[in-house]
Design an enzyme around this catalytic site. Structure first.
Site, mmCIF file in Angstrom:
data_model
loop_
_atom_site.group_PDB
_atom_site.id
_atom_site.type_symbol
_atom_site.label_atom_id
_atom_site.label_comp_id
_atom_site.label_asym_id
_atom_site.label_seq_id
_atom_site.Cartn_x
_atom_site.Cartn_y
_atom_site.Cartn_z
ATOM 1 N N ASN A 7 15.136 53.597 -2.624
ATOM 2 C CA ASN A 7 15.051 52.794 -1.403
ATOM 3 C C ASN A 7 13.734 53.167 -0.729
ATOM 4 O O ASN A 7 13.617 54.211 -0.099
ATOM 5 C CB ASN A 7 16.248 53.109 -0.505
ATOM 6 N N ARG A 91 16.387 48.895 -3.788
ATOM 7 C CA ARG A 91 16.783 48.098 -2.630
ATOM 8 C C ARG A 91 15.582 47.236 -2.225
ATOM 9 O O ARG A 91 14.484 47.758 -2.030
ATOM 10 C CB ARG A 91 17.156 49.013 -1.473
ATOM 11 N N HIS A 180 21.632 43.473 5.483
ATOM 12 C CA HIS A 180 22.760 44.413 5.259
ATOM 13 C C HIS A 180 23.759 43.857 4.251
ATOM 14 O O HIS A 180 24.923 44.279 4.226
ATOM 15 C CB HIS A 180 23.568 44.665 6.558
ATOM 16 N N GLY A 210 25.360 50.699 12.339
ATOM 17 C CA GLY A 210 24.518 51.875 12.099
ATOM 18 C C GLY A 210 23.440 51.876 13.167
ATOM 19 O O GLY A 210 23.712 51.509 14.314
ATOM 20 N N GLY A 212 20.908 49.864 12.765
ATOM 21 C CA GLY A 212 20.949 48.399 12.803
ATOM 22 C C GLY A 212 22.418 47.985 12.740
ATOM 23 O O GLY A 212 23.223 48.678 12.132
ATOM 24 N N ARG A 241 17.176 47.658 18.919
ATOM 25 C CA ARG A 241 16.912 46.212 18.897
ATOM 26 C C ARG A 241 17.841 45.496 19.867
ATOM 27 O O ARG A 241 19.009 45.858 19.996
ATOM 28 C CB ARG A 241 17.137 45.627 17.502
ATOM 29 N N ASP A 282 20.833 56.850 20.021
ATOM 30 C CA ASP A 282 21.821 57.403 19.095
ATOM 31 C C ASP A 282 23.197 57.436 19.786
ATOM 32 O O ASP A 282 23.335 57.974 20.884
ATOM 33 C CB ASP A 282 21.378 58.817 18.712
ATOM 34 N N MET A 283 24.187 56.848 19.141
ATOM 35 C CA MET A 283 25.505 56.707 19.773
ATOM 36 C C MET A 283 26.124 58.065 20.141
ATOM 37 O O MET A 283 26.755 58.196 21.188
ATOM 38 C CB MET A 283 26.430 55.913 18.852
ATOM 39 N N ARG A 284 25.916 59.071 19.276
ATOM 40 C CA ARG A 284 26.485 60.391 19.586
ATOM 41 C C ARG A 284 25.955 60.913 20.922
ATOM 42 O O ARG A 284 26.710 61.358 21.784
ATOM 43 C CB ARG A 284 26.101 61.406 18.505
ATOM 44 N N GLY A 330 27.376 54.215 10.240
ATOM 45 C CA GLY A 330 27.478 55.512 10.922
ATOM 46 C C GLY A 330 28.406 55.494 12.131
ATOM 47 O O GLY A 330 29.234 56.390 12.305
ATOM 48 N N GLY A 332 30.657 52.929 12.975
ATOM 49 C CA GLY A 332 31.975 52.425 12.582
ATOM 50 C C GLY A 332 32.797 53.486 11.867
ATOM 51 O O GLY A 332 34.017 53.585 12.036
ATOM 52 N N ASN A 334 32.348 56.845 12.101
ATOM 53 C CA ASN A 334 32.459 58.164 12.757
ATOM 54 C C ASN A 334 32.796 58.184 14.231
ATOM 55 O O ASN A 334 33.245 59.205 14.737
ATOM 56 C CB ASN A 334 31.138 58.926 12.595
ATOM 57 N N GLU A 385 25.925 51.763 0.110
ATOM 58 C CA GLU A 385 24.973 50.788 -0.430
ATOM 59 C C GLU A 385 24.334 51.279 -1.731
ATOM 60 O O GLU A 385 24.107 50.501 -2.651
ATOM 61 C CB GLU A 385 23.879 50.500 0.610
HETATM 62 P P1 ADP Z 1 21.300 53.689 9.474
HETATM 63 O O1 ADP Z 1 21.540 52.301 9.999
HETATM 64 O O2 ADP Z 1 19.955 54.220 9.855
HETATM 65 O O3 ADP Z 1 21.691 53.885 8.034
HETATM 66 P P2 ADP Z 1 23.737 55.132 10.129
HETATM 67 O O4 ADP Z 1 24.622 54.148 9.414
HETATM 68 O O5 ADP Z 1 23.664 56.517 9.647
HETATM 69 O O6 ADP Z 1 22.270 54.594 10.339
HETATM 70 O O7 ADP Z 1 24.249 55.148 11.655
HETATM 71 C C1 ADP Z 1 23.573 55.841 12.657
HETATM 72 C C2 ADP Z 1 24.414 55.762 13.934
HETATM 73 O O8 ADP Z 1 25.693 56.344 13.652
HETATM 74 C C3 ADP Z 1 23.818 56.527 15.097
HETATM 75 O O9 ADP Z 1 23.960 55.777 16.292
HETATM 76 C C4 ADP Z 1 24.685 57.771 15.159
HETATM 77 O O10 ADP Z 1 24.786 58.272 16.439
HETATM 78 C C5 ADP Z 1 26.021 57.218 14.711
HETATM 79 N N1 ADP Z 1 26.907 58.316 14.288
HETATM 80 C C6 ADP Z 1 26.828 59.077 13.186
HETATM 81 N N2 ADP Z 1 27.785 60.044 13.209
HETATM 82 C C7 ADP Z 1 28.455 59.873 14.364
HETATM 83 C C8 ADP Z 1 29.540 60.541 14.987
HETATM 84 N N3 ADP Z 1 30.140 61.586 14.430
HETATM 85 N N4 ADP Z 1 29.967 60.068 16.191
HETATM 86 C C9 ADP Z 1 29.372 59.023 16.767
HETATM 87 N N5 ADP Z 1 28.339 58.351 16.237
HETATM 88 C C10 ADP Z 1 27.893 58.768 15.063
#
Ligand code: ADP
Length: 399
Positions: A7, A91, A180, A210, A212, A241, A282-284, A330, A332, A334, A385
């Protein structure tokens, strides 16, 4: 059979080497800062052993040569000869209207990737550079292109045409393509398996969250609508975005003095969760701020969830039936709080969230997060993927 998956982005190369008999990962890694100072290789073997080092990677070709060298290394490596690799999967972001499935790369495919570079100027040239570099270091085996757009090729005109003059479509290729696709295809197949239905009978809304974010309406296993558009900017709120906005905002901001380039950068890199929260994409991190009482962070998460639920409502209306809403990516996979908020907001459509199940599907496990009595089922299905690319590559290279 061993399959190598590449990729290639503009400044990074991610890779995974699969053993297809067990679909296990023998090694994976990333070269970051390709073409810049301070390039770094991180390489992890299937047993967890990790190697990290500074490298010289002035271009994709040098970076891939390093990766191959590492795969063959007597300590860090997992191959005794490059001849063990029987297929290479790539990819590729944009296949335009010419591509509706994964395909062995020949001159025609290379020309299609080049032709579509104007629709994906950041991605296709990097993808192509990865292909050319990999073909040079791993010659004599089939190289397969797996396109992000391919799974969305089944969208009907009613979903892919914008209500703009026809010449914009016929002369300038302005239409919804969607992205995607490899992730949406993987979770569609996996969800059908889990639900015990054949893929061509399954009706789903797949939600990839994620950095995106995108959503696909799946009817009889085929994509019939999708939230990303001509570019990945349309649709859901994402890390940086904007997703949907009134297109006249762009013109208004131009009249206010912003250049096209500035607006492009703002909508792609400084908007979404980052724009709304003022500091975090970043969602975390964002959820930590929500817990600390930050109002802007709370608004960012609310708008993010609201847009998802609004789209689910729209896709619910156009599908002939709905077996389940599938959350992946990520966030969805986690983020328990985001999943809980989505289920709660879907109550009017019949979703009844189950907190215990939400906990149980922590950390990459598939499962329902709604109760058995729920009229609308919401499931978490982890995406993969790279494995999808490896499977397509094995199928085509094995022929
Ligand atoms: P990409 O689109 O770059 O492949 P990912 O699918 O890894 O990214 O998703 C990244 C997102 O997932 C980020 O917003 C990150 O904070 C979130 N994320 C990953 N792990 C967790 C977690 N344990 N709790 C909440 N959000 C998470």
């Amino acid at each position: 059979m061993k399959v190598f998956v590449v990729n290639c982005g503009s400044s990074s190369i991610k890779y995974q080497l699969f053993s297809m008999a067990t679909e296990s990962v023998l090694a994976k890694g990333i070269v970051e800062r390709v073409g810049q100072d301070g390039a770094k290789l991180t390489h992890t073997k299937g047993n967890g052993d990790r190697l990290q080092k500074q490298v010289e990677a002035p271009n994709h070709s040098a970076a891939l040569a390093l990766v191959v060298e590492t795969l063959l290394d007597k300590d860090a490596g997992v191959l005794s000869s490059i001849g063990e690799i029987e297929g290479v999967g790539h990819r590729v972001v944009h296949g335009g209207e010419a591509i509706s499935a994964s395909t062995i790369i020949d001159q025609r495919v290379i020309d299609i990737i080049k032709d579509n570079a104007r629709l994906a100027p950041l991605h296709n040239p990097a993808n192509l550079s990865g292909i050319e570099s990999a073909m040079a270091v791993i010659p004599h085996v089939p190289h397969v292109a797996v396109f992000d757009t391919a799974f969305l090729a089944t969208l009907p005109p009613v979903a892919y045409r914008y209500a703009v003059p026809t010449e914009w479509y016929t002369e300038h290729h302005v239409r919804r393509y969607g992205f995607h696709g490899t992730s949406h295809r993987f979770v569609t197949q996996r969800a059908a398996e889990i639900l015990g239905k054949s893929v061509d009978k399954v009706n789903l809304i797949t939600v990839h969250l994620g950095n995106g974010c995108s959503m696909t309406a799946i009817s009889g296993g085929k994509a019939v609508d999708h939230s990303m558009g001509m570019t990945p900017l349309e649709g859901l709120v994402m890390g940086t975005r904007s997703g949907d906005i009134d297109p006249a905002i762009v013109l208004y901001m131009q009249r206010e003095g912003a250049t096209a380039q500035e607006i492009d950068k703002t909508l792609n890199s400084r908007s979404g969760l980052l724009g709304l929260s003022g500091k975090l994409s970043d969602m975390r991190d964002l959820l930590e701020q929500v817990d600390a009482g930050d109002k802007n962070a709370e608004l960012a998460v609310e708008v993010f969830v609201y847009r998802i639920v609004k789209y689910i409502g729209a896709y619910h209306a156009i599908l002939p039936g709905l077996d389940a809403v599938i959350l992946t990516g990520g966030i969805g996979e986690n983020s328990l709080p985001v999943r809980r908020r989505i289920c709660k907001a879907l109550a009017r459509l019949g979703a009844e969230g189950d907190n215990h199940r939400n906990e149980q599907t922590r950390g990459g496990k598939a499962g329902a997060i709604t109760t058995d009595a729920s009229r609308l089922a919401v499931w978490v299905v982890p995406t993969n993927e790279e494995l999808m690319i490896a499977r397509d590559t094995a199928a085509l290279a094995g022929k």
